[in-house]
Design an enzyme around this catalytic site. Structure first.
Site, mmCIF file in Angstrom:
data_model
loop_
_atom_site.group_PDB
_atom_site.id
_atom_site.type_symbol
_atom_site.label_atom_id
_atom_site.label_comp_id
_atom_site.label_asym_id
_atom_site.label_seq_id
_atom_site.Cartn_x
_atom_site.Cartn_y
_atom_site.Cartn_z
ATOM 1 N N ARG A 15 -2.320 8.748 6.752
ATOM 2 C CA ARG A 15 -1.004 8.440 6.196
ATOM 3 C C ARG A 15 0.105 9.094 7.015
ATOM 4 O O ARG A 15 1.156 8.487 7.251
ATOM 5 C CB ARG A 15 -0.932 8.915 4.742
ATOM 6 C CG ARG A 15 0.412 8.650 4.087
ATOM 7 C CD ARG A 15 0.436 9.123 2.651
ATOM 8 N NE ARG A 15 1.719 8.832 2.025
ATOM 9 C CZ ARG A 15 2.001 9.043 0.743
ATOM 10 N NH1 ARG A 15 1.074 9.550 -0.054
ATOM 11 N NH2 ARG A 15 3.188 8.754 0.253
ATOM 12 N N ASN A 58 -3.560 0.738 -2.098
ATOM 13 C CA ASN A 58 -2.523 0.089 -1.287
ATOM 14 C C ASN A 58 -3.049 -0.352 0.072
ATOM 15 O O ASN A 58 -3.969 0.279 0.607
ATOM 16 C CB ASN A 58 -1.352 1.061 -1.076
ATOM 17 C CG ASN A 58 -0.468 1.162 -2.286
ATOM 18 O OD1 ASN A 58 -0.199 0.165 -2.948
ATOM 19 N ND2 ASN A 58 0.004 2.367 -2.577
ATOM 20 N N CYS A 62 -0.151 -2.042 -10.008
ATOM 21 C CA CYS A 62 0.845 -1.143 -9.413
ATOM 22 C C CYS A 62 1.630 -0.509 -10.551
ATOM 23 O O CYS A 62 1.739 -1.088 -11.632
ATOM 24 C CB CYS A 62 1.774 -1.933 -8.490
ATOM 25 S SG CYS A 62 3.049 -0.942 -7.672
ATOM 26 N N HIS A 65 5.242 -4.335 -4.116
ATOM 27 C CA HIS A 65 6.225 -3.521 -3.392
ATOM 28 C C HIS A 65 7.356 -4.368 -2.798
ATOM 29 O O HIS A 65 8.017 -3.953 -1.846
ATOM 30 C CB HIS A 65 5.556 -2.665 -2.307
ATOM 31 C CG HIS A 65 4.741 -1.555 -2.869
ATOM 32 N ND1 HIS A 65 4.129 -0.593 -2.095
ATOM 33 C CD2 HIS A 65 4.427 -1.226 -4.156
ATOM 34 C CE1 HIS A 65 3.483 0.256 -2.856
ATOM 35 N NE2 HIS A 65 3.641 -0.111 -4.118
ATOM 36 N N TYR A 107 11.282 0.024 -3.275
ATOM 37 C CA TYR A 107 10.764 -0.354 -1.960
ATOM 38 C C TYR A 107 11.706 -1.311 -1.228
ATOM 39 O O TYR A 107 11.615 -1.444 -0.010
ATOM 40 C CB TYR A 107 9.379 -0.992 -2.096
ATOM 41 C CG TYR A 107 8.300 -0.001 -2.413
ATOM 42 C CD1 TYR A 107 7.658 0.723 -1.408
ATOM 43 C CD2 TYR A 107 7.924 0.248 -3.734
ATOM 44 C CE1 TYR A 107 6.679 1.650 -1.702
ATOM 45 C CE2 TYR A 107 6.941 1.175 -4.037
ATOM 46 C CZ TYR A 107 6.327 1.869 -3.010
ATOM 47 O OH TYR A 107 5.356 2.797 -3.304
#
Length: 421
Positions: free
Chosen positions: A90, A144, A164, A194, A244
């Site tokens: 990440r 995700n 989500c 998102h 987002y």
């Protein structure tokens, strides 16, 4: 009832366990299995999970294992909460795109594509093993990028629904602003995972009074501050975009911010170290306050509600989930995965009808859906050209020089996770 959590060693898991314990009348779990290859983390999380069940007088048993096949055998539902490559991967997703002046984020843009490429093959392998062990089991995906992962699962014929926590977060915030219970708030939530907008906020159900105009009149400043967008943007749109959308509506501003502060991955990694130290305390028998800062707010309530509806029809009849479009949004392919209100029950999730979508939102949804088509193709079949095409198609990239450079960076940073590389 047996439930399995793949990725059970996540620091998120105590949030989920707390929901299972508090809402046991809705979802009566007899056996809960936490599966994770990281045994050290798994034992810490599993120990706290058992203490939470004991504190809240839950009679279900909690077991831990690193054996996937053992974990899913006989499971009625399998929850996926994976992070292939961990926080280290990440960290890369959030940093190397910035070198090209593009947003670095784990679900959006080049970082999101990298996560999809690492994740889809692993998830499909897990799903196939679930199907062999128990063909009737439901798969609930919280991993995700949820939209792409869910589409991969559905494309292969798995009984899957994507989940989500963005929608339930809005539901709770709007309910507090209106002074009503969360169950009274029904969102006209439309988009892709998102990439969503609240186009209506209704009291009592899908046909209830739309109070979004009142919310935007009385609470625009608070909503805008929460989204970190100017009030004028909400005034002009007349809807509430998910946070987002800031990556799209304020891309260059976000890039400047990200270049001047530690990555979210670094913050989360430090938080996880502290959480695991807390979990190791044998006296701790409830989720710690620090966990609220980890993210995933209300995930447990959403997961329990969805699992209960799928398994025994006890959950809310309408829930925001990720499911096949099937004509709901006529400007998208039927096999696109959209995030909308759906009727959820033992038969699965069926999206509710959606009013005409403004071209301002429909156009962006169509472009990101095309990107997701290409991203899934790259995740399934590999190859530099497929990665390049996916990056070139993304609205936050869209220039061949950026796409060329990002392709090289993506492959270089993820080579150990890409069999074809």
């Amino acid at each position: 009832m047996k439930l399995t959590v793949v990725g059970g060693g996540s620091t998120y898991t105590p949030e989920l366990i707390d929901g299972f314990a508090r809402l046991r009348d809705t979802l009566p779990i007899e056996e809960l299995v936490l599966m994770d290859p990281a045994q050290d983390r798994l034992e810490l999380v599993g120990g706290l999970a058992r203490r939470i069940f004991t504190r809240q007088a839950h009679n279900g048993t909690i077991t831990t294992t690193t054996d996937l096949d053992k974990a899913v055998d006989g499971a009625d539902a399998v929850l996926l909460q994976l992070r292939v490559g961990g926080q280290a991967a990440r960290e890369q997703d959030e940093t190397w795109p910035l070198e090209c002046g593009c947003v670095g984020q784990e679900t959006t843009g080049a970082g999101g594509l990298a996560k999809a490429l690492r994740t889809v093959p692993i998830v499909l392998d897990i799903a196939e093993r679930v199907r062999r062990a128990n063909p009737t089991a439901w798969i609930i995906d919280f991993t995700n990028p949820v939209g792409i992962v869910t589409r991969a699962l559905l494309q292969e014929g798995h009984k899957a629904v994507g989940l989500c926590n963005v929608a339930i977060g809005f539901q709770r915030k709007f309910a507090a602003m209106l002074g009503v219970s969360a169950s009274d708030v029904h969102l006209d939530h439309v988009g892709l995972n998102h990439l969503t907008w609240e186009t209506g906020v209704r009291l009592g159900g899908p046909e209830g009074e739309n109070v979004l105009p009142k919310l935007l009149t009385d609470h625009t400043e608070a909503i805008a501050a929460d989204l970190r967008l100017p009030r004028a943007v909400l005034d002009r749109l007349g809807v509430v975009p998910s946070y987002y959308l800031r990556y799209y509506y304020a891309h260059d501003e976000v890039v400047r911010e990200l270049r001047t502060k530690p990555s979210r991955a670094a913050e989360v990694a430090e938080m996880e170290r502290k959480l695991l130290a807390l979990y190791a305390d044998p006296a701790l028998d409830e989720k710690p306050e620090l966990l609220a800062k980890r993210g995933g707010a209300y995930y447990s309530e959403a997961a329990v509600d969805l699992a209960a509806a799928l398994l025994n029809g006890a959950g809310s009849p309408y829930q925001v989930v990720n499911a096949h479009n099937n004509g709901t949004l006529p400007f998208l392919p039927d096999d696109a995965v959209i995030e909308v209100q759906a009727a959820v029950g033992r038969q699965g999730a069926t999206p509710l009808p959606v009013s005409r979508v403004d071209p301002l939102y429909a156009g962006l949804m169509a472009q990101v859906t095309a990107y997701e088509d290409l991203a899934l193709d790259a995740a399934l079949h590999g190859g530099r050209i497929r990665v390049f095409k996916a990056l070139l198609s993304h609205p936050l990239i869209g220039q061949y020089e950026y796409a060329e450079r990002l392709t090289d960076e993506l492959i270089a940073h993820n080579r150990e996770h890409l069999a074809w590389a």
